[in-house]
Design a protein around this motif. Structure first.
Motif, PDB file in Angstrom:
ATOM      1  N   UNK A 186       2.101   3.163  -0.398  1.00 51.93           N
ATOM      2  CA  UNK A 186       2.042   3.824  -1.700  1.00 51.93           C
ATOM      3  C   UNK A 186       1.487   2.910  -2.793  1.00 51.93           C
ATOM      4  N   UNK A 187       2.283   1.905  -3.186  1.00 50.61           N
ATOM      5  CA  UNK A 187       1.845   0.984  -4.235  1.00 50.61           C
ATOM      6  C   UNK A 187       1.860  -0.429  -3.654  1.00 50.61           C
ATOM      7  N   UNK A 188       1.551  -1.412  -4.493  1.00 49.58           N
ATOM      8  CA  UNK A 188       1.593  -2.797  -4.027  1.00 49.58           C
ATOM      9  C   UNK A 188       3.033  -3.226  -3.757  1.00 49.58           C
ATOM     10  N   UNK A 189       3.225  -3.989  -2.726  1.00 44.05           N
ATOM     11  CA  UNK A 189       4.481  -4.691  -2.460  1.00 44.05           C
ATOM     12  C   UNK A 189       4.084  -6.100  -2.040  1.00 44.05           C
ATOM     13  N   UNK A 190       5.053  -6.967  -1.814  1.00 46.12           N
ATOM     14  CA  UNK A 190       4.718  -8.264  -1.234  1.00 46.12           C
ATOM     15  C   UNK A 190       5.865  -8.693  -0.322  1.00 46.12           C
ATOM     16  N   UNK A 198       6.215 -17.672   4.066  1.00 46.41           N
ATOM     17  CA  UNK A 198       5.272 -16.575   4.271  1.00 46.41           C
ATOM     18  C   UNK A 198       5.399 -15.580   3.126  1.00 46.41           C
ATOM     19  N   UNK A 199       4.330 -15.457   2.359  1.00 50.69           N
ATOM     20  CA  UNK A 199       4.292 -14.416   1.337  1.00 50.69           C
ATOM     21  C   UNK A 199       2.903 -13.802   1.346  1.00 50.69           C
ATOM     22  N   UNK A 200       2.852 -12.478   1.389  1.00 49.45           N
ATOM     23  CA  UNK A 200       1.561 -11.803   1.394  1.00 49.45           C
ATOM     24  C   UNK A 200       1.715 -10.452   0.705  1.00 49.45           C
ATOM     25  N   UNK A 201       0.811 -10.169  -0.225  1.00 48.97           N
ATOM     26  CA  UNK A 201       0.826  -8.849  -0.866  1.00 48.97           C
ATOM     27  C   UNK A 201       0.553  -7.767   0.170  1.00 48.97           C
ATOM     28  N   UNK A 202       1.253  -6.652   0.026  1.00 52.62           N
ATOM     29  CA  UNK A 202       0.997  -5.480   0.850  1.00 52.62           C
ATOM     30  C   UNK A 202       0.188  -4.514  -0.004  1.00 52.62           C
ATOM     31  N   UNK A 203      -1.030  -4.212   0.437  1.00 49.53           N
ATOM     32  CA  UNK A 203      -1.965  -3.461  -0.401  1.00 49.53           C
ATOM     33  C   UNK A 203      -2.295  -2.143   0.277  1.00 49.53           C
ATOM     34  N   UNK A 204      -2.025  -1.010  -0.369  1.00 47.59           N
ATOM     35  CA  UNK A 204      -2.304   0.271   0.275  1.00 47.59           C
ATOM     36  C   UNK A 204      -3.789   0.395   0.600  1.00 47.59           C
ATOM     37  N   UNK A 205      -4.080   0.854   1.800  1.00 47.91           N
ATOM     38  CA  UNK A 205      -5.469   1.057   2.191  1.00 47.91           C
ATOM     39  C   UNK A 205      -6.138  -0.175   2.758  1.00 47.91           C
ATOM     40  N   UNK A 206      -5.459  -1.309   2.680  1.00 47.77           N
ATOM     41  CA  UNK A 206      -6.054  -2.545   3.184  1.00 47.77           C
ATOM     42  C   UNK A 206      -5.048  -3.275   4.063  1.00 47.77           C
ATOM     43  N   UNK A 225       8.166  -9.175  -3.445  1.00 45.16           N
ATOM     44  CA  UNK A 225       7.787 -10.045  -4.551  1.00 45.16           C
ATOM     45  C   UNK A 225       6.651  -9.470  -5.385  1.00 45.16           C
ATOM     46  N   UNK A 226       6.437  -8.164  -5.337  1.00 41.99           N
ATOM     47  CA  UNK A 226       5.420  -7.585  -6.223  1.00 41.99           C
ATOM     48  C   UNK A 226       6.015  -6.310  -6.793  1.00 41.99           C
ATOM     49  N   UNK A 227       6.014  -6.211  -8.126  1.00 45.74           N
ATOM     50  CA  UNK A 227       6.632  -5.056  -8.782  1.00 45.74           C
ATOM     51  C   UNK A 227       6.121  -3.758  -8.166  1.00 45.74           C
ATOM     52  N   UNK A 228       7.052  -2.933  -7.656  1.00 46.34           N
ATOM     53  CA  UNK A 228       6.638  -1.724  -6.945  1.00 46.34           C
ATOM     54  C   UNK A 228       7.390  -0.510  -7.463  1.00 46.34           C
TER      55      UNK A 228
ATOM     56  N   UNK B 381       4.252 -19.839  -2.398  1.00 47.60           N
ATOM     57  CA  UNK B 381       5.721 -19.812  -2.420  1.00 47.60           C
ATOM     58  C   UNK B 381       6.257 -19.338  -3.772  1.00 47.60           C
ATOM     59  N   UNK B 382       5.592 -19.735  -4.852  1.00 48.96           N
ATOM     60  CA  UNK B 382       6.180 -19.517  -6.182  1.00 48.96           C
ATOM     61  C   UNK B 382       5.634 -18.296  -6.910  1.00 48.96           C
ATOM     62  N   UNK B 383       4.578 -17.709  -6.392  1.00 49.58           N
ATOM     63  CA  UNK B 383       3.978 -16.565  -7.067  1.00 49.58           C
ATOM     64  C   UNK B 383       4.997 -15.440  -7.253  1.00 49.58           C
ATOM     65  N   UNK B 384       4.975 -14.834  -8.458  1.00 47.73           N
ATOM     66  CA  UNK B 384       5.894 -13.732  -8.772  1.00 47.73           C
ATOM     67  C   UNK B 384       7.364 -14.138  -8.694  1.00 47.73           C
ATOM     68  N   UNK B 385       7.667 -15.409  -8.954  1.00 49.43           N
ATOM     69  CA  UNK B 385       9.063 -15.819  -9.052  1.00 49.43           C
ATOM     70  C   UNK B 385       9.340 -16.267 -10.485  1.00 49.43           C
ATOM     71  N   UNK B 386      10.585 -16.619 -10.741  1.00 47.72           N
ATOM     72  CA  UNK B 386      10.974 -17.100 -12.061  1.00 47.72           C
ATOM     73  C   UNK B 386      10.332 -18.432 -12.420  1.00 47.72           C
TER      74      UNK B 386
END
Lengths: 408, 529, 41
Positions: A186-190, A198-206, A225-228, B381-386
């Motif tokens: 639906x929208x961005x998540x991470x 491990x951190x990776x944005x979740x992007x709809x359609x990609x 970690x991405x406002x959703x 690691x720190x992206x989108x954190x406080x």
């Protein structure tokens, strides 16, 4: 005062250097995480040294070159030598930082030669996991927040893992390279687990990918970690790292699960049984928007209590949960809940039709849901299968970005 | 309140030339009136955005949901960001530009006085749109000030109001920039070459160019969201072949220069204040100009360091990491120059100097955390954190806001002809300094330990630092009421200030004009040697 | 007073020319942006 505060900051930093995660990055559970942890320390120290040096000069000036101490003002206003030096030295320091940073990054982006590949899908507001390749291929489930609503609202004491617990953690074997291919519905998540780096944005359609290799068994927790949207703070991630044997046993057990679900579906359910089960399903999937009292949030989320959809025809209500509410060609925040089993859907519908002021006295049977599902154009299995195909083709098409680091 | 600024100190002759009361301010083309309006407007917005920050900190005081629901929380974070960036900090420095640039270069007014009036009066409607969006069905935009789609497409009509507000604010900025550049290029007193301009003027010249280049891009980006929402386009909609990440590229192509649009005029204020209280000329004037210009140019090639976790190719990440780290060099030059200006000076520590030193000290911390965040593996690691929240508040609050306070205390004797209360000013500084660090220093630890930003509720291990941070935030907020009191007291009953209120101040407004500066100044330009 | 007024008249034309150039610069920025987006789409 400033001096005092600096001392305070130093004291606060001291335990950080001893490795306490309270003041520092979480204890890493992978070699990559350790590299990042060390890199951060290196840069932190470089910064601290420069900081103390520069402000040492400043505080010396504040103490000794003050008017009240009778210091006369000098008149110099440039010095080419000094200016060249303090341009060149930072540049050299930056190169010194860039070298290990580049090495770590190239390693971090190398997603090749994975032992296990899992597709991760972000939804508002839960995570979906599909095991694509390696042991456990074909396993697929959703993972939602397990913290009861009462703890969030403060009517029950908060548990140890408040907001960092899920109904079904994603399970991986220890010491294996796990590649995650990540997307969103639906929208961005991470997707983020700090201790696994491990951190990776979740992007709809990609489809994007990342990886981790856990070194120790145990439960490792993270968050979106991405406002959703509204429940962004309430879709945690838990990774359960198991030994090879335990992992094999888990895979085995998961493969038996569809049989249990089928048994459930064939059972004869009473209204009371369905409603009791529905209460649980509601608490896990619906309560965030429609609220425990079924009144929703005026202006944002409609009430179920007294709703015409809930008290009206069963077919319409079943269709609502199977297909979501589509307005102007776009799926609204009321999304399809096809991922729930026939029994769970029947249960939650029964619950809403027989709760608050809704006293329909009628149960929705799993068979009715099953019939509606099979007659709908996008049956669960079809959709799932096509989603898997997309992910699998992306898997082969996109060469891992960090290929250069494969040598390491 | 605004009328008080002028009606008391100014002679009665001035009133013959212009209408009084509200009509005066609606129709004024005087740079001093407009500067005053900008400053009061920005302070009102600062308090509005500040109240929203306190709602956020109240909710985060302890774990669990107590004060607001998550949706309203997101509206608060979004509006707090938009209002503070576009409503408080940017107009504050435009206010300084209006008051100071003509006086510092010996010009009678801005180049386009009527355009100047229009630039200001665009702001209140935009602010009104943002604030009233709270009361429309669905509430205000709740997608964060960065407005990332597809979430922005899900929002209610509050989003549309925010988009229009951004359009209007952007328009105001572009018109203001044209005015400032023209004034600086064409209206300097005879003999004042570009390289003789006070550094504050230089920083604004560079900032105005940044605004001209960046603002149209923002306008374009939000327009694309608007058409995606209502007119069936699919710029950012993957189902129609669009790409959500495209928006992030466009937004940050504006957004990173925006950071410097806020920071560079702050550098300018500091570059006036530190030499004045060191009683010594600014060290390395020429290198300051070049460093500022380098920062401005670099700001256009580093945007994607806000997007390391989107999964761009590793080569791109390396490029943006190197380019971003490079900004540390000119920024370092500036910090070294300021310290060298103080070195062997004859320092005194009135309130403006305290805020300037506070700026120097804390902004440097913000700069260092910026360097940490420039390094891709650490940023992932720190992206989108406080940690990021702490970083940019060190730059925006301890950087830009402290510089604005330094500027107000520095120039208010010239503006009002009266002196502020030095004791209360110092109290304001120390309370702000202590509470600021209490609110934001601990957020570094929260981010490192794994607390994401933009969440209304958090896990138990983050509880104690959040409580400290909230107490600090409330203390900081209350300290700003003291600032209001100091300013009002200064306007009403401050002691008469001399023409050259500060011993070490040497720019034209101090050496050639009485305090308060007359309503019309430099109608005959001074000769600058 | 009068010298200042004369100076201001001389400046007015120059100011308009400068503003025109700057306005075009802002438009160029917008055009460059539109061009870029068009080609990405």
């Amino acid at each position: 005062m400033i001096g005092k505060w600096t001392t305070g900051a130093m004291l606060a930093l001291a335990p950080a250097l001893a490795g306490a995660s309270r003041y520092n990055l979480q204890d890493p559970n992978s070699a990559l995480g350790q590299d990042i942890y060390d890199l951060h320390h290196l840069i932190l120290w470089v910064c601290v040294v420069i900081f103390v040096g520069v402000f040492g000069f400043m505080f010396y000036a504040i103490l000794k070159h003050r008017k009240s101490a009778g210091h006369p003002a000098a008149h110099f206003h440039e010095n080419t030598t000094v200016e060249v030096i303090w341009t060149v030295i930072p540049f050299v320091i930056l190169i010194g930082i860039a070298v290990p940073a580049t090495r770590t990054l190239v390693h971090q982006r190398d997603t090749s030669a994975a032992d296990l590949t899992i597709k991760v899908t972000g939804y508002q507001w839960k995570w979906g996991y599909d095991y694509l390749k390696g042991d456990g291929e074909g396993i697929s489930f959703f993972s939602t927040l397990a913290t009861p609503r009462e703890q969030i609202d403060g009517t029950a004491p908060k548990g140890e893992n408040y907001l960092l617990e899920v109904d079904q953690p994603v399970v991986v074997p220890v010491g294996k390279k796990v590649r995650l291919v990540i997307t969103a519905a639906d929208v961005l998540h991470a997707w983020w687990v700090p201790s696994l780096a491990a951190k990776q944005d979740a992007i709809p359609g990609f489809v994007r990918d990342t990886w981790f290799k856990a070194e120790r068994e145990g439960l490792y927790r993270g968050q979106c970690a991405e406002l959703c949207g509204k429940e962004h703070g309430f879709m945690p991630i838990v990774v359960n790292v198991l030994s090879a044997e335990k992992y094999a046993a888990w895979v085995n057990e998961r493969k038996q699960k569809p049989a249990a679900a089928a048994e459930d579906a064939n059972k004869q359910w009473t209204l009371a049984e369905l409603s009791a089960r529905g209460r649980k399903v509601f608490a896990e999937n619906c309560v965030a928007c429609h609220q425990g009292d079924g009144m929703g949030i005026p202006g944002s989320f409609p009430a179920l209590n007294g709703s015409k959809v809930v008290t009206g025809s069963k077919q319409a209500q079943i269709a609502t949960v199977l297909h979501g509410v589509v307005r102007d060609g776009k799926v609204t925040l009321m999304q399809p809940f096809r991922q729930l089993s026939d029994v769970d859907l029947a249960a939650v519908l029964t619950y809403t039709r027989n709760s608050w002021n809704n006293l329909g006295g009628e149960a929705v049977m799993p068979a009715e849901v099953a019939a509606a599902r099979s007659s709908s154009p996008q049956a669960l299995h079809g959709e799932r299968a096509s989603a898997l195909r997309i992910a699998a083709s992306a898997l082969h098409a996109a060469a891992p970005a960090g290929h250069a680091g494969a040598a390491r | 309140m605004s009328t008080a600024v002028h009606d008391h100190p100014h002679g009665h002759d001035d009133h013959a030339h212009h209408p009084s009361g509200l009509a005066r301010y609606l129709t004024t083309t005087n740079h001093k009136d407009i500067g005053t309006m900008y400053l009061w407007f920005s302070f009102a917005m600062f308090l509005t955005g500040g109240v929203m920050a306190l709602v956020i900190r109240a909710e985060l005081f302890q774990p669990g949901l107590q004060v607001v629901n998550p949706d309203f929380f997101n509206q608060m974070t979004t509006l707090h960001g938009l209002i503070m960036v576009f409503g408080a900090i940017m107009p504050a420095f435009v206010g300084f530009a209006n008051w100071q640039i003509p006086m510092m270069i010996g010009a009678p007014d801005m180049a386009f006085p009527r355009l100047n009036n229009w630039s200001f009066w665009l702001l209140p409607p935009a602010a009104l749109l943002l604030v009233t969006s709270l009361f429309v069905p669905g509430g205000a935009a709740a997608a964060g000030w960065t407005l990332y789609p597809p979430l922005t497409v899900q929002m209610g009509m509050g989003m549309d109001l925010a988009i229009f507000a951004v359009h209007i604010l952007g328009m105001s900025s572009i018109l203001g920039s044209i005015n400032i550049i023209t004034t600086l290029l064409n209206m300097r007193a005879p003999g004042m070459t570009l390289m003789k301009m006070p550094l504050f003027c230089w920083t604004w010249l560079i900032t105005a160019y940044l605004l001209l280049a960046a603002m149209p891009v923002l306008a374009g980006a939000v327009t694309m969201i608007l058409t995606d929402r209502h007119f069936g386009t699919h710029f950012f909609n993957p189902a129609g072949g669009g790409d959500p990440v495209l928006f992030q590229h466009i937004f940050w192509f504006f957004g990173h220069p925006e950071v410097y649009i806020i920071a560079i005029p702050a550098f300018g204020v500091i570059s006036q204040v530190i030499p004045a209280f060191s009683r010594k000329p600014l060290f390395g004037y020429t290198s300051m100009v070049y460093a500022t210009a380098s920062i401005a140019i670099l700001s256009f090639i580093v945007w994607a360091h806000h997007m390391y976790t989107t999964g761009m190719p590793v080569q791109a990440q390396l490029f943006f990491m190197y380019a971003t780290s490079l900004i540390a060099v000119p920024t370092g030059v500036k910090v070294f120059n300021w310290v060298a200006t103080m070195w062997k000076g004859s320092l005194s520590f009135e309130t403006p100097m305290l805020f300037a030193i506070g700026f120097l000290f804390l902004f440097t911390i913000g700069g260092f955390t910026g360097l940490v965040l420039a390094i891709v593996p650490i940023d992932i690691q720190l992206h989108d954190t406080y940690y990021v929240v702490a970083h940019f508040h060190y730059v925006m609050v301890a950087g830009a806001l402290f510089a604005a306070f330094a500027g107000v205390y520095f120039w208010i004797p010239k503006w009002t002809g009266r002196m502020y209360d030095e004791t209360l000013g110092k109290w304001h500084f120390w309370l702000s300094f202590i509470f600021f660090n209490m609110a934001f220093f601990v957020q570094h630890f929260l981010g490192l330990a794994g607390m994401p930003r933009r969440i209304p509720d958090y896990a138990l291990q983050f509880a104690d630092f959040n409580m400290v941070s909230s107490i600090g935030a409330f203390g900081f907020g209350l300290a700003q009421l003291l600032f209001l009191y100091v300013v009002v007291k200064c306007i009403r009953s401050g002691e008469q200030a001399p023409a050259k209120a500060w011993e070490g101040a040497d720019t034209l407004e101090w050496t050639h004009l009485p305090s308060p500066a007359p309503y019309h100044s430099f109608e005959t330009p001074p000769m600058v040697k | 007073m009068s010298t200042g007024a004369e100076l201001n008249k001389q400046r007015a034309r120059k100011n308009l020319r400068t503003a025109l150039v700057l306005g075009l610069l802002a438009l160029a920025s917008l055009a460059a942006f539109a061009h870029k987006v068009w080609h990405l789409g």
